[in-house]
Scaffold this motif. Structure first.
Motif, PDB file in Angstrom:
ATOM      1  N   GLY A  66       0.810  -1.219   0.000  1.00  0.00           N
ATOM      2  CA  GLY A  66       0.000   0.000   0.000  1.00  0.00           C
ATOM      3  C   GLY A  66       0.838   1.262   0.000  1.00  0.00           C
ATOM      4  N   GLU A  67       2.039   1.170   0.570  1.00  0.00           N
ATOM      5  CA  GLU A  67       2.893   2.354   0.681  1.00  0.00           C
ATOM      6  C   GLU A  67       3.558   2.706  -0.646  1.00  0.00           C
ATOM      7  N   LYS A  97       2.406   1.445  -3.935  1.00  0.00           N
ATOM      8  CA  LYS A  97       1.698   0.902  -5.099  1.00  0.00           C
ATOM      9  C   LYS A  97       1.829   1.803  -6.329  1.00  0.00           C
ATOM     10  N   GLY A  98       1.744   3.115  -6.097  1.00  0.00           N
ATOM     11  CA  GLY A  98       1.847   4.048  -7.214  1.00  0.00           C
ATOM     12  C   GLY A  98       3.151   3.857  -7.980  1.00  0.00           C
ATOM     13  N   GLN A  99       4.235   3.698  -7.231  1.00  0.00           N
ATOM     14  CA  GLN A  99       5.539   3.519  -7.864  1.00  0.00           C
ATOM     15  C   GLN A  99       5.653   2.148  -8.519  1.00  0.00           C
ATOM     16  N   ASP A 124       3.129   0.353  -9.750  1.00  0.00           N
ATOM     17  CA  ASP A 124       2.325   0.368 -10.979  1.00  0.00           C
ATOM     18  C   ASP A 124       3.032   1.096 -12.102  1.00  0.00           C
ATOM     19  N   ALA A 125       3.799   2.136 -11.740  1.00  0.00           N
ATOM     20  CA  ALA A 125       4.488   2.920 -12.762  1.00  0.00           C
ATOM     21  C   ALA A 125       5.776   2.249 -13.215  1.00  0.00           C
ATOM     22  N   ALA A 179      -7.069   0.349  -1.977  1.00  0.00           N
ATOM     23  CA  ALA A 179      -5.990   0.956  -1.214  1.00  0.00           C
ATOM     24  C   ALA A 179      -4.816  -0.003  -1.042  1.00  0.00           C
ATOM     25  N   ALA A 180      -4.921  -1.206  -1.633  1.00  0.00           N
ATOM     26  CA  ALA A 180      -3.866  -2.215  -1.576  1.00  0.00           C
ATOM     27  C   ALA A 180      -3.588  -2.698  -0.162  1.00  0.00           C
ATOM     28  N   ILE A 225      -5.472   7.701  -0.613  1.00  0.00           N
ATOM     29  CA  ILE A 225      -5.464   6.248  -0.452  1.00  0.00           C
ATOM     30  C   ILE A 225      -6.869   5.735  -0.170  1.00  0.00           C
ATOM     31  N   GLN A 270      -3.765   5.858  -6.137  1.00  0.00           N
ATOM     32  CA  GLN A 270      -2.377   5.706  -5.718  1.00  0.00           C
ATOM     33  C   GLN A 270      -1.534   6.806  -6.335  1.00  0.00           C
ATOM     34  N   PRO A 271      -1.007   7.704  -5.506  1.00  0.00           N
ATOM     35  CA  PRO A 271      -0.119   8.723  -6.076  1.00  0.00           C
ATOM     36  C   PRO A 271       1.117   8.048  -6.661  1.00  0.00           C
ATOM     37  N   GLY A 272       1.743   8.717  -7.569  1.00  0.00           N
ATOM     38  CA  GLY A 272       2.910   8.134  -8.231  1.00  0.00           C
ATOM     39  C   GLY A 272       2.937   8.664  -9.641  1.00  0.00           C
ATOM     40  N   PRO A 273       3.952   8.301 -10.393  1.00  0.00           N
ATOM     41  CA  PRO A 273       4.069   8.847 -11.748  1.00  0.00           C
ATOM     42  C   PRO A 273       2.818   8.611 -12.588  1.00  0.00           C
ATOM     43  N   LEU A 274       2.129   7.476 -12.334  1.00  0.00           N
ATOM     44  CA  LEU A 274       0.974   7.154 -13.164  1.00  0.00           C
ATOM     45  C   LEU A 274      -0.231   8.027 -12.875  1.00  0.00           C
TER      46      LEU A 274
END
Lengths: 308, 156, 492
Positions: free
Chosen positions: A199-200, A202-204, A206-207, A279-280, C336, C341-345
């Protein structure tokens, strides 16, 4: 006629039992009251998010509003101290997290899970070993067995300790404040790997900036179906960040049972499942008794890791 | 100011010695990675405080004791000290009362004590200020911000 | 790119209720920011559950409006009652309060309003244009760089201790000692906690701030409470003229860049930015500019810098999922909970939301400017309230503010203790701001120094082998030396 007589008979039996034994039916929760969950961490964090989602889906099953109070400090110890002091009537609950076991062992808190009644376990996010994109092709087992790779962790880093207990290889572990510092350290190439909760990061993930290499769990997790467990790779190390509900010591068994049933129902709500998945967070249900047993096992394992 | 500075320096030295003393009871982990020990940083700071305090004493010595050009103790007058002392006492007492009687009663009492202490004559201010201040703040925290304020252990 | 911002405007124009939400958010933020002890984090945490029930194109603009408003609101109490409403306004006290005492409260408040919203606007433009670049740069910050940044911040103590350098440094060291209380994250061992779990996380910052600023100010006001109930006479409510506006414009621009940059580094927020910008404005001051006694640039610099961090702090949040401070940590929680999900995407998959965030921050800052300027006449009225009423009210707020941070009466006593310390120090000519600066930066300096030592196996080589560290340390030495020389000549 028969039905009626059986009905009357059972009515008599029940009422005499009730009067004779003095076992009033527990009325919990009473209308007009509300249940408070003391979250010992700041709003916006993982434990807080799980508590809020849980509260939202449990409210209809309990029929009373549930308020979340964040009482932060001392890695959770302050909030738990407050919850332990509360009246054991089921109207004050608290969220458990791994520190309820570890802090007592480390001598940082007088309270541990034994100072509470466990209600149920809600989720367990196993550690995920992540590396930066440039180390995509690194063999994770080789990495874990080579002490020259540097880990970005915290002190004590139970994930790494669990791995090291199986491999016998000790890595240099740079202690950071939390995932918010560990993830940039991996992304920036300041450390080679880190163990985080999915969860901490996931954004990274996925990218494609962070590559999950292995999961420290028994089974693969829904959020990362293609990532093997470390067990599959031959290192049977398991460790996660788990959360559950606890109640002050002395809360009546009947009330614990009512709470357990209601929150279990919330856990099975499709809406809750969907929110947790988004939210994973990995749902892992354990009943009151199993949750207690689980914490006892954790305690034994961690005492061993810390050599205490 | 010179004499005051020397007193300040002495107070800081006492503080630093206290920190050094307390830092002896800070545990040191045996298998720590190669870095400064846990008590090391506070100790370094204490030495720094002692060093700077000594410099402060030396630079003010002449003015304070030899030329005596600037040796007036800058402190507050007796009257002021009394006011500030009572003001603080009311606050401390209210915080203690809050543990037992809860936020509303303690704060009404505190505001009312200040009104009496400040010799507010107007009746409506004397009574309305404590009530309004306390209840408004209570309402905002309890109902808008959702922060529960202490109820007092006597009422639990 | 800037086109994102324009698309964002398009999307928020679709639903005019956004503007209502944002106006409410800005006003609530300003009020919360202005009251000592109430923090924007608290307000945002309260609004967090809204993200469950309200669509994200409404809830996030609301949260962001509170964030921006509170960052500005802190300056109002700093200027009017010498008590920063938020830690980020601690540097605004230096020139804001003296100017108000000269009767120019209107000018002081107008400067802070315009500087704050300009800072916010500039940072939003930067956010929507060069955010990926800045995020990449922020990633190059490892422990040695953070250590150098903290040392740079600590060097500001020298320039804000104009009266007596040694006493200022002593106050700084005192703050650093206080900051060591709590669990040492490097070794996981407690220091000076006296066995109390309340102290494991260190001395709570908000109670400490309230103790060092609000309580001493109330006690000082009490000293003269029985003299004729004189409220400040002759308050001019005139705002800024064009000449003054042009005069502070370069400072605002420079400070906003400093603020946006510092905000983009995770872990460094509005407080550090405000002090850094104040320091730079003061260092580059021209002859005749009287910093410390009501200089307009001394208000414009910290205020534009701290609001510029609101945009800056969104950079690591959105592109790295790393919250830069406690406010963005709450926003991260909101994202969240929404399953975003924050991030590049996020920039590609949720472009709509990202654009809305940019555009709503832009609009929030414009609202803030309008509401702030309209409100000045009202704010100034605070100076007309008799001391006999304002003192108990501020003390009550101090009690409730310090209690509610962690719901702990222990913290109320922390506030009182630091109130006594702060008052005594003020009496002997020691300012509170070096203590605050040291408490903010102490853990950053210590932990990263020790972390760097672990990285380098106990060698100090990290101080002279890493380019960013060298640059930061060189800037530190340069500003320190030039400030000291300036002070030396100023005293002659």
């Amino acid at each position: 006629m028969k039905k009626v007589s059986i009905f009357i008979l059972s009515l008599i039996v029940v009422s005499t039992l009730a009067f004779a034994g003095g076992t009033k039916e527990v009325k919990f929760p009473e209308r007009g009251k509300s249940i408070t969950i003391i979250v010992p961490y700041a709003p916006g964090g993982g434990t807080d998010a799980v508590a809020r989602m849980l509260a939202k889906y449990a409210e209809p099953h309990l029929g009373v509003p549930i308020t979340i109070i964040n009482k932060t400090g001392g890695g959770g110890a302050v909030g738990w101290a407050e919850a332990a002091k509360a009246r054991p009537d089921g109207y004050t609950l608290t969220m458990f997290a791994p520190n309820i076991v570890t802090y007592a062992i480390m001598g940082l808190s007088d309270l541990n899970y034994e100072s509470f009644e466990s209600v149920l376990m809600v989720n367990n996010d196993p550690g995920v070993i992540v590396v930066a994109k440039k180390n995509k092709d690194l063999d994770v087992v080789k990495m874990l067995k080579d002490p020259s790779y540097v880990s970005g962790g915290e002190n004590p880093n139970f994930y790494l300790l669990a791995i090291e207990a199986k491999t016998g290889v000790k890595h240099k572990d740079i202690p950071y404040g939390g995932a918010a510092e560990r993830i940039p350290a991996v992304l920036g190439g300041h450390v080679d790997f880190a163990v985080i909760n999915i969860g901490e990061g996931k954004g990274q993930v996925d990218a494609g900036e962070l590559i999950p290499k292995a999961v420290l769990s028994d089974k693969r997790i829904p959020a990362l179906p293609n990532t093997p467990t470390l067990k599959e790779l031959g290192i049977d190390a398991q460790m996660g960040a788990w959360r559950g509900l606890g109640a002050p010591k002395g809360t009546p068994k009947e009330i614990i049972a009512i709470l357990e049933t209601a929150f279990t129902k919330a856990l099975n709500e499709p809406g809750f499942k969907e929110a947790m998945e988004k939210a994973a967070f990995t749902i892992e249900y354990k009943s009151s008794g199993d949750f207690y047993k689980f914490m006892k096992e954790q305690e034994v394992a961690i005492k061993k890791m810390l050599g205490k | 100011m010179a004499k005051t500075n020397i007193i300040v320096a002495i107070v800081f030295i006492v503080f630093a010695i206290l920190v050094l003393f307390l830092s002896n009871s800070i545990p040191v982990s045996k298998d720590a990675p190669i870095t400064l020990d846990t008590p090391m940083f506070p100790r370094m700071l204490s030495y720094g405080i002692i060093l700077l305090s000594i410099i402060l004493i030396l630079t003010n010595w002449k003015e304070a004791f030899i030329t005596k050009t600037d040796n007036k103790l800058i402190w507050i007058g007796r009257e002021q000290l009394k006011i500030v002392g009572i003001g603080l006492a009311i606050m401390i007492a209210s915080a203690v009362v809050m543990i037992y009687l809860g936020f509303i009663l303690a704060m009404i009492l505190m505001n009312f004590s200040y009104m009496v202490f400040f010799k507010v004559k107007k009746k409506h201010v004397l009574f309305l200020e404590p009530l309004l201040t306390t209840l408004c703040i209570y309402a905002v925290f309890e109902y808008v911000l959702n922060v529960p304020l202490p109820k007092g252990i006597l009422f639990q | 790119m800037l086109s994102n911002l324009i698309q964002g405007f398009g999307s928020i124009l679709h639903d005019p209720t956004i503007f209502l939400f944002m106006a409410i958010g800005v006003v609530a933020g300003i009020v919360i920011g202005a009251l000592p002890g109430l923090t924007s984090t608290m307000a945002m945490a309260v609004l967090l559950p809204l993200t469950f029930s309200v669509p994200s194109h409404l809830s996030f603009p609301l949260l962001l409006s509170v964030f921006s408003g509170a960052m500005y609101g802190g300056s109002i109490s700093a200027i009017l009652i010498n008590t920063p409403g938020t830690p980020s306004a601690a540097a605004t006290v230096f020139d804001g309060y003296p100017l108000a005492m000269k009767g120019h409260a209107g000018k002081a408040l107008a400067t802070s309003t315009i500087a704050s919203s300009m800072g916010g606007l500039i940072s939003v433009i930067l956010l929507s244009t060069i955010s990926p670049l800045l995020a990449k740069f922020a990633l190059r910050f490892a422990a040695p760089e953070y250590f150098a940044l903290a040392v740079f911040g600590l060097s500001i103590i020298a320039s804000i201790s104009t009266q007596n350098l040694i006493k200022g440094l002593l106050a700084g060291l005192f703050g650093l000692v206080i900051a060591t209380v709590g669990m040492d994250p490097i070794s996981a061992l407690p220091r000076f906690t006296f066995g109390r779990s309340e102290l494991l996380g260190g001395v709570a910052f908000i109670p400490l701030m309230v103790g060092l600023f609000a309580i001493p100010q109330c006690l000082v006001e009490m000293e003269s409470i029985f003299r004729t109930d004189e409220t400040l006479k002759n308050i001019k409510s005139e705002l800024l003229n064009w000449k003054e506006l042009l005069y502070i414009a370069p400072t605002i621009l420079k400070s906003s860049l400093i603020g946006a940059f510092i905000g983009a580094i995770p872990g460094a927020g509005g407080d550090i930015a405000a002090f850094t910008a104040y320091n730079e404005a003061k260092r580059s001051a021209k002859r005749g500019e009287k910093f410390g006694s009501g200089e307009l640039k001394g208000i414009a610099a910290p205020e534009s810098a701290n609001n510029a961090t609101t945009g800056g702090a969104m950079i690591p949040l959105l592109s790295l999922a790393v919250p830069g401070d406690s406010n963005t940590a709450v926003l991260l929680g909101g994202l969240i909970i929404k399953g975003l999900q924050p991030g590049p995407l996020l920039f590609t998959k949720q472009a709509g939301l990202v654009n809305t965030i940019f555009a709503s921050m832009f609009v929030a800052n414009i609202f803030m400017c309008i509401i702030g300027l309209l409100g000045i006449r009202l704010f100034i009225k605070a100076l007309n309230i008799p001391k006999k009423i304002i003192v108990p009210v501020v003390l009550t707020l101090s009690v409730v503010g310090s209690y509610s941070m962690n719901n702990s009466i222990f913290d109320v006593f922390v506030t009182i203790l630091f109130g006594i310390i702060g008052y005594s120090m003020q009496k002997v000519g020691i300012a509170a701001s070096p203590i605050v600066l040291a408490i903010i930066l102490g853990p950053m300096a210590e932990n990263n120094f020790r972390r760097a030592l672990i990285m380098y196996n106990g060698s100090l080589a990290f101080l002279y082998t890493r380019p960013i560290t060298i640059v930061l340390l060189a800037i530190t030495i340069f500003t320190l030396v030039s400030t000291l020389i300036k002070q030396h000549y100023a005293r002659r």
